[in-house]
Design a protein around this motif. Structure first.
Motif, PDB file in Angstrom:
ATOM      1  N   GLU A 287       0.825  -1.201   0.000  1.00 10.23           N
ATOM      2  CA  GLU A 287       0.000   0.000   0.000  1.00 10.23           C
ATOM      3  C   GLU A 287       0.862   1.255   0.000  1.00 10.23           C
ATOM      4  O   GLU A 287       0.587   2.228  -0.704  1.00 10.23           O
ATOM      5  N   ILE A 290       3.459   1.255  -3.512  1.00  7.86           N
ATOM      6  CA  ILE A 290       2.792   1.419  -4.804  1.00  7.86           C
ATOM      7  C   ILE A 290       1.786   2.564  -4.795  1.00  7.86           C
ATOM      8  O   ILE A 290       1.794   3.413  -5.692  1.00  7.86           O
ATOM      9  N   SER A 291       0.949   2.620  -3.764  1.00  7.32           N
ATOM     10  CA  SER A 291      -0.112   3.636  -3.754  1.00  7.32           C
ATOM     11  C   SER A 291       0.381   5.007  -3.318  1.00  7.32           C
ATOM     12  O   SER A 291      -0.077   6.037  -3.841  1.00  7.32           O
ATOM     13  N   GLU A 292       1.322   5.041  -2.362  1.00  4.08           N
ATOM     14  CA  GLU A 292       1.763   6.341  -1.852  1.00  4.08           C
ATOM     15  C   GLU A 292       3.045   6.824  -2.532  1.00  4.08           C
ATOM     16  O   GLU A 292       3.117   7.956  -3.003  1.00  4.08           O
ATOM     17  N   GLY A 294       4.342   5.492  -5.249  1.00  2.00           N
ATOM     18  CA  GLY A 294       4.124   5.465  -6.688  1.00  2.00           C
ATOM     19  C   GLY A 294       5.097   4.594  -7.457  1.00  2.00           C
ATOM     20  O   GLY A 294       5.352   4.833  -8.641  1.00  2.00           O
TER      21      GLY A 294
END
Length: 382
Positions: A287, A290-292, A294
């Motif tokens: 999380e 990848i999500s924060e 990038g």
């Protein structure tokens, strides 16, 4: 009579004799002869003479119910005092192994000490050995086992570090330990590697050689060949996992990080420790990365070491600090995330925190707060 015995033993346990085979127990026998009329109260002896707590004595006394007099326990206590053990050390040893009080000084303990001295162990190291494993100390086979282990681990310091981690001295030396060591050496591990592996995974020298062979085959199947730098780490990661468990973990990695079979193979071969991470731990890292941050899945697959770093204590605080510097124009935006994570804490502070103390005087405090799990207002980005 009991009070006199306690007084003498209290004095002896605080006295450090110069020779392990001391005449202290003979002094005890001469000064105090057992009273044939009164029954030997084991519980009372363990508390008053050995220094155990009433609860410890209650647990230990059934193992000593066959004793009819304090003669042999007195001799053992005097011998241990001669080795240099304190009253507290003796109490701890007896609590761990009450049968130590039944050992024969002249036939067992004295020959063991003589043998250990012949191996080069100092009196303090022998006393330390008693504290670590009193049940092993009363077996004469400990001398031959220690002789082998000293050669394997390289020094008494390494040996005692290993003994704190596991029970190699309690394992079958000829049937298990030596065959395991031989096989691990055939796999390319040196004595130093095997010693380190044992400290990290004590059962590596006590489980069956067949089990280790299976684990090695599994490691090779994951793309980590014998003799490679990652081999011992991969072995530690999968040694106690079944084939089904390994398959489940690999499938979870593929699903979580959106990796192909090839990318999973690359990641595991570079950082086999990822197989030891829990699902929750990996998902939290996914999380964040990848999500924060990038990052792309392939980027992580080729740099899986970052998955082994602390998320809260290392990756997140450093990401916040570097992003703050970028947002405020203090450093350029072309900074590779992995390079900021992999350096030591000292290097990171010297490179990213200290040079900006004038332009960003609160950066050091904010970074410290982030390392403690807090999110300073200046690190809140929209």
């Amino acid at each position: 009579m009991l009070r006199l015995r306690c007084s003498i033993l209290t004095h002896l346990l605080s006295f450090r004799a110069t020779s392990p085979v001391s005449p202290l127990h003979r002094l005890l026998s001469a000064a105090v002869s057992p009273d044939p009329v009164s029954a030997f109260a084991v519980d009372d002896y363990l508390v008053r003479t050995c220094g155990l707590t009433p609860a410890q004595a209650l647990k230990a006394s059934p193992k000593l119910s066959h004793l009819k007099s304090p003669a042999n326990p007195d001799a053992v206590l005097a011998f241990l005092a001669g080795l240099g053990l304190s009253g507290a050390d003796v109490a701890a040893a007896v609590a761990r192994d009450p049968h130590l009080l039944c050992a024969q000084v002249e036939k067992t303990l004295a020959p063991v000490v003589a043998g250990l001295t012949g191996l080069g162990l100092s009196p303090s190291e022998i006393a330390h050995l008693v504290s670590l494993g009193p049940h092993r100390f009363r077996r004469r086979s400990i001398v031959s086992k220690l002789e082998y282990c000293l050669t394997l681990f390289g020094s008494s310091d390494n040996l005692f570090r290993a003994l704190k981690s596991g029970s190699v001295l309690s394992s079958d030396l000829e049937g298990v330990v030596k065959p395991n060591v031989t096989f691990l050496q055939e796999c390319g591990l040196g004595a130093c590697d095997i010693a380190k592996l044992y400290v990290l995974m004590p059962s590596s020298l006590s489980i069956s050689t067949e089990h280790i062979r299976t684990a090695v085959a599994c490691v090779e199947g994951l793309g980590v060949p014998r003799g490679s730098r990652m081999f011992k780490h991969a072995l530690r990661a999968v040694a106690f996992l079944s084939e089904e468990e390994i398959t489940t973990k690999i499938e979870h990695l593929k699903k979580t990080f959106r990796w192909s079979d090839a990318e999973v193979g690359i990641a595991v071969s570079k950082a086999p420790g990822v197989l030891s991470k829990s699902k929750e731990s990996l998902e939290r890292r996914f999380e964040f990365l990848i999500s924060e941050v990038g990052l792309e899945p392939a980027y992580i697959a080729y740099r899986p070491a970052m998955l082994m770093y602390s998320l809260e204590g290392r990756m997140r605080p450093r990401y916040y600090a570097v992003k703050f510097l970028k947002e405020n124009g203090l450093i350029d935006h072309d900074r590779d995330f992995f390079n900021t994570v992999m350096v030591s804490e000292k290097v990171f502070v010297e490179k990213f925190i200290c040079p900006h103390k004038d332009a960003a005087p609160h950066l050091a405090d904010d970074y410290g707060a982030a390392c403690r799990g807090e999110v300073p207002a200046r690190f809140s980005f929209t």
